[in-house]
Design a protein around this motif. Structure first.
Motif, PDB file in Angstrom:
ATOM      1  N   ALA A  28      66.740  41.355  14.822  1.00 61.98           N
ATOM      2  CA  ALA A  28      65.385  41.046  15.272  1.00 61.98           C
ATOM      3  C   ALA A  28      65.378  39.686  15.949  1.00 61.98           C
ATOM      4  O   ALA A  28      65.993  38.739  15.468  1.00 61.98           O
ATOM      5  N   PRO A  29      64.717  39.553  17.123  1.00 60.58           N
ATOM      6  CA  PRO A  29      64.690  38.252  17.792  1.00 60.58           C
ATOM      7  C   PRO A  29      63.913  37.240  16.968  1.00 60.58           C
ATOM      8  O   PRO A  29      62.930  37.582  16.320  1.00 60.58           O
ATOM      9  N   LEU A  30      64.356  35.992  17.011  1.00 60.51           N
ATOM     10  CA  LEU A  30      63.646  34.969  16.260  1.00 60.51           C
ATOM     11  C   LEU A  30      62.232  34.794  16.767  1.00 60.51           C
ATOM     12  O   LEU A  30      61.269  34.878  16.011  1.00 60.51           O
ATOM     13  N   ILE A  31      62.111  34.531  18.072  1.00 63.53           N
ATOM     14  CA  ILE A  31      60.796  34.310  18.652  1.00 63.53           C
ATOM     15  C   ILE A  31      60.328  35.606  19.310  1.00 63.53           C
ATOM     16  O   ILE A  31      60.919  36.063  20.283  1.00 63.53           O
ATOM     17  N   ARG A  32      59.272  36.164  18.766  1.00 68.03           N
ATOM     18  CA  ARG A  32      58.735  37.409  19.306  1.00 68.03           C
ATOM     19  C   ARG A  32      58.004  37.163  20.616  1.00 68.03           C
ATOM     20  O   ARG A  32      57.932  38.064  21.468  1.00 68.03           O
ATOM     21  N   GLY A  33      57.466  35.966  20.773  1.00 72.91           N
ATOM     22  CA  GLY A  33      56.781  35.633  22.008  1.00 72.91           C
ATOM     23  C   GLY A  33      55.937  34.387  21.830  1.00 72.91           C
ATOM     24  O   GLY A  33      55.820  33.832  20.738  1.00 72.91           O
ATOM     25  N   ILE A  34      55.346  33.955  22.949  1.00 68.85           N
ATOM     26  CA  ILE A  34      54.433  32.813  22.922  1.00 68.85           C
ATOM     27  C   ILE A  34      53.035  33.285  23.310  1.00 68.85           C
ATOM     28  O   ILE A  34      52.865  34.307  23.981  1.00 68.85           O
ATOM     29  N   GLY A  35      52.055  32.524  22.879  1.00 69.10           N
ATOM     30  CA  GLY A  35      50.673  32.840  23.232  1.00 69.10           C
ATOM     31  C   GLY A  35      49.786  31.638  23.028  1.00 69.10           C
ATOM     32  O   GLY A  35      50.259  30.544  22.722  1.00 69.10           O
ATOM     33  N   TYR A  36      48.502  31.855  23.203  1.00 72.30           N
ATOM     34  CA  TYR A  36      47.548  30.780  22.959  1.00 72.30           C
ATOM     35  C   TYR A  36      46.233  31.365  22.470  1.00 72.30           C
ATOM     36  O   TYR A  36      45.939  32.553  22.666  1.00 72.30           O
ATOM     37  N   SER A  37      45.468  30.510  21.812  1.00 72.03           N
ATOM     38  CA  SER A  37      44.167  30.905  21.281  1.00 72.03           C
ATOM     39  C   SER A  37      43.116  30.743  22.372  1.00 72.03           C
ATOM     40  O   SER A  37      42.933  29.628  22.887  1.00 72.03           O
ATOM     41  N   ILE A  38      42.430  31.819  22.714  1.00 72.05           N
ATOM     42  CA  ILE A  38      41.311  31.683  23.636  1.00 72.05           C
ATOM     43  C   ILE A  38      40.131  31.094  22.871  1.00 72.05           C
ATOM     44  O   ILE A  38      40.042  31.194  21.638  1.00 72.05           O
ATOM     45  N   ARG A  39      39.228  30.459  23.594  1.00 72.20           N
ATOM     46  CA  ARG A  39      38.080  29.811  22.977  1.00 72.20           C
ATOM     47  C   ARG A  39      36.829  30.657  23.183  1.00 72.20           C
ATOM     48  O   ARG A  39      36.556  31.134  24.282  1.00 72.20           O
ATOM     49  N   ALA A  40      36.085  30.867  22.122  1.00 72.34           N
ATOM     50  CA  ALA A  40      34.875  31.686  22.183  1.00 72.34           C
ATOM     51  C   ALA A  40      33.749  30.894  22.811  1.00 72.34           C
ATOM     52  O   ALA A  40      33.451  29.775  22.384  1.00 72.34           O
ATOM     53  N   THR A  41      33.133  31.464  23.824  1.00 70.98           N
ATOM     54  CA  THR A  41      31.962  30.842  24.442  1.00 70.98           C
ATOM     55  C   THR A  41      30.731  31.733  24.346  1.00 70.98           C
ATOM     56  O   THR A  41      29.629  31.285  24.665  1.00 70.98           O
ATOM     57  N   SER A  42      30.912  32.975  23.920  1.00 70.43           N
ATOM     58  CA  SER A  42      29.792  33.894  23.705  1.00 70.43           C
ATOM     59  C   SER A  42      30.002  34.628  22.395  1.00 70.43           C
ATOM     60  O   SER A  42      31.070  35.207  22.179  1.00 70.43           O
ATOM     61  N   PRO A  43      29.020  34.655  21.504  1.00 70.04           N
ATOM     62  CA  PRO A  43      29.189  35.369  20.237  1.00 70.04           C
ATOM     63  C   PRO A  43      29.339  36.869  20.419  1.00 70.04           C
ATOM     64  O   PRO A  43      29.808  37.572  19.523  1.00 70.04           O
ATOM     65  N   ASP A  44      28.940  37.360  21.594  1.00 76.52           N
ATOM     66  CA  ASP A  44      29.028  38.791  21.879  1.00 76.52           C
ATOM     67  C   ASP A  44      30.291  39.162  22.639  1.00 76.52           C
ATOM     68  O   ASP A  44      30.438  40.315  23.052  1.00 76.52           O
ATOM     69  N   PHE A  45      31.197  38.189  22.842  1.00 77.52           N
ATOM     70  CA  PHE A  45      32.466  38.349  23.554  1.00 77.52           C
ATOM     71  C   PHE A  45      32.314  39.141  24.862  1.00 77.52           C
ATOM     72  O   PHE A  45      33.216  39.870  25.281  1.00 77.52           O
ATOM     73  N   ASP A  46      31.154  38.954  25.536  1.00 78.74           N
ATOM     74  CA  ASP A  46      30.934  39.647  26.801  1.00 78.74           C
ATOM     75  C   ASP A  46      31.612  38.941  27.971  1.00 78.74           C
ATOM     76  O   ASP A  46      31.578  39.432  29.101  1.00 78.74           O
ATOM     77  N   ASP A  47      32.232  37.793  27.699  1.00 76.90           N
ATOM     78  CA  ASP A  47      32.985  37.078  28.720  1.00 76.90           C
ATOM     79  C   ASP A  47      34.491  37.194  28.498  1.00 76.90           C
ATOM     80  O   ASP A  47      35.279  36.450  29.087  1.00 76.90           O
ATOM     81  N   LEU A  48      34.898  38.146  27.658  1.00 78.77           N
ATOM     82  CA  LEU A  48      36.294  38.256  27.260  1.00 78.77           C
ATOM     83  C   LEU A  48      37.198  38.672  28.418  1.00 78.77           C
ATOM     84  O   LEU A  48      38.333  38.201  28.523  1.00 78.77           O
ATOM     85  N   ALA A  49      36.708  39.529  29.291  1.00 79.91           N
ATOM     86  CA  ALA A  49      37.558  40.052  30.360  1.00 79.91           C
ATOM     87  C   ALA A  49      38.142  38.933  31.214  1.00 79.91           C
ATOM     88  O   ALA A  49      39.336  38.938  31.536  1.00 79.91           O
ATOM     89  N   GLY A  50      37.324  37.955  31.568  1.00 78.15           N
ATOM     90  CA  GLY A  50      37.810  36.849  32.380  1.00 78.15           C
ATOM     91  C   GLY A  50      38.855  36.021  31.662  1.00 78.15           C
ATOM     92  O   GLY A  50      39.821  35.543  32.283  1.00 78.15           O
ATOM     93  N   LYS A  51      38.688  35.849  30.351  1.00 77.88           N
ATOM     94  CA  LYS A  51      39.660  35.078  29.579  1.00 77.88           C
ATOM     95  C   LYS A  51      40.995  35.819  29.493  1.00 77.88           C
ATOM     96  O   LYS A  51      42.067  35.200  29.559  1.00 77.88           O
ATOM     97  N   LEU A  52      40.934  37.141  29.371  1.00 80.48           N
ATOM     98  CA  LEU A  52      42.169  37.922  29.324  1.00 80.48           C
ATOM     99  C   LEU A  52      42.826  37.999  30.696  1.00 80.48           C
ATOM    100  O   LEU A  52      44.063  38.028  30.791  1.00 80.48           O
ATOM    101  N   ASP A  53      42.026  38.003  31.743  1.00 82.25           N
ATOM    102  CA  ASP A  53      42.587  37.925  33.096  1.00 82.25           C
ATOM    103  C   ASP A  53      43.387  36.638  33.257  1.00 82.25           C
ATOM    104  O   ASP A  53      44.474  36.627  33.854  1.00 82.25           O
ATOM    105  N   GLU A  54      42.830  35.528  32.751  1.00 74.68           N
ATOM    106  CA  GLU A  54      43.530  34.245  32.834  1.00 74.68           C
ATOM    107  C   GLU A  54      44.859  34.311  32.090  1.00 74.68           C
ATOM    108  O   GLU A  54      45.897  33.839  32.594  1.00 74.68           O
ATOM    109  N   ALA A  55      44.858  34.890  30.898  1.00 74.05           N
ATOM    110  CA  ALA A  55      46.093  35.015  30.129  1.00 74.05           C
ATOM    111  C   ALA A  55      47.115  35.870  30.868  1.00 74.05           C
ATOM    112  O   ALA A  55      48.324  35.585  30.834  1.00 74.05           O
ATOM    113  N   GLU A  56      46.649  36.899  31.538  1.00 76.89           N
ATOM    114  CA  GLU A  56      47.553  37.753  32.305  1.00 76.89           C
ATOM    115  C   GLU A  56      48.194  36.966  33.448  1.00 76.89           C
ATOM    116  O   GLU A  56      49.398  37.085  33.705  1.00 76.89           O
ATOM    117  N   ARG A  57      47.408  36.155  34.126  1.00 67.75           N
ATOM    118  CA  ARG A  57      47.954  35.336  35.211  1.00 67.75           C
ATOM    119  C   ARG A  57      48.977  34.331  34.690  1.00 67.75           C
ATOM    120  O   ARG A  57      49.959  34.018  35.381  1.00 67.75           O
TER     121      ARG A  57
END
Length: 306
Positions: free
Chosen positions: A7-36
């Motif tokens: 098994a590889p030691l490091i499975r991967g890297i990531g980061y915590s996105i920051r919540a700006t809407s309690p309804d997570f209706d702005d999530l798509a843009g944050k995930l687009d950023e992570a994809e880029r």
């Protein structure tokens, strides 16, 4: 863990996105950023989203979250409610366990690899040894639920704040997890939190994180100066100017010896390395991703070293 495990030691890297809407209706843009940015994981802040009421998952909202997170080229980790305290007094502990059960349901539904919760704490006059025992019992039950959801519950070391009598040093958390002895209950080593807690306890920082690292399936990285909050301040910029508190600075901006951390820590195989950046430093995110990946490579190189 054998250094020659397939098994590889490091499975991967990531980061915590920051919540700006309690309804997570702005999530798509944050995930687009992570994809880029090309990361391997995104950590979802379900503690800040309206998903659970009194231990009950809101089914329609969970369906929306699952729909919003599917079909992305990265995996997920989840940070559960920060308020969960598995060392809480017996009378209120069932509420905290119910919130944890709900978080496991949410994390399982989005296919998360890891669910992060904070280690418990004692604030009142409760018996500390008994409180630790309660936490072990709940973690054992939660481990079975995490296994059924195909994820790992990762208990994060924190530091003392507010009127807190006790929360485990990293070495004590390692001992508690060893006692629980469940394959689906591991640690999140938060390096900066350990720096703060060790300063408070006058404990050796490097020895403490080295003790917890073998139990960690998840690592939170962000920088600080290891000084507990002492001075009055209104704005986070003032705290940064004083170098006090849990600052969540970009890597390299604080006082943590990251090369030393990599040399001393031998993480569990399959570890996710996750950046927790304060929103005020979000402009630094893209520049931090190669720094984060280089740090993960140092962790892996240290693991492979004789």
């Amino acid at each position: 863990m054998d250094a020659r495990t397939p098994a590889p030691l490091i499975r991967g890297i990531g980061y915590s996105i920051r919540a700006t809407s309690p309804d997570f209706d702005d999530l798509a843009g944050k995930l687009d950023e992570a994809e880029r940015l090309g990361v391997d994981f995104v950590e979802l802040p379900i503690f800040a989203w309206t998903l659970v009421m009194d231990g009950r998952v809101l089914a329609d909202r969970l369906e929306r979250l699952v729909a919003a997170t599917r079909d992305r080229p990265f995996g997920y980790t989840v940070h559960g409610p920060l308020a969960i305290n598995l060392m809480a007094p017996k009378a209120v502990l069932p509420r905290h366990e119910a919130a944890l059960d709900a978080a496991i349901t949410v994390a399982g539904a989005v296919g998360a690899a890891n669910l992060v919760i904070h280690a418990g704490c004692v604030r009142g006059e409760d018996d500390i040894a008994v409180a630790y025992s309660r936490q072990r019992d709940v973690l054992s039950r939660a481990g079975d639920k995490a296994a059924a959801a195909d994820l790992t519950l990762c208990v994060e070391n924190i530091f003392r704040f507010e009127p807190m009598r006790e929360t485990p040093l990293p070495s004590r958390l390692a001992g508690e997890l060893d006692a629980v002895d469940h394959a689906h209950v591991r640690a999140t080593l938060d390096v900066s939190h350990a720096f703060l807690r060790c300063t408070d306890a006058r404990a050796d920082f490097m020895s403490e994180i080295a003790a917890l690292a073998p139990y960690a399936r998840h690592v939170h990285v962000h920088d600080s100066f290891g000084r507990p909050q002492e001075s009055w301040a209104i704005d986070d910029a003032e705290r940064a100017a004083l170098g006090e508190g849990d600052l969540h600075l970009p890597l390299g901006w604080g006082g943590i010896d990251w090369d030393g951390v990599a040399q001393r820590c031998r993480f569990d195989a399959g570890t996710v390395v996750n950046l927790e950046l304060h929103r005020r430093y979000w402009s630094e995110l893209s520049a931090q991703i190669p720094v984060l990946r280089a740090l993960a490579e140092k962790f892996a190189a240290a693991y492979a070293a004789p």
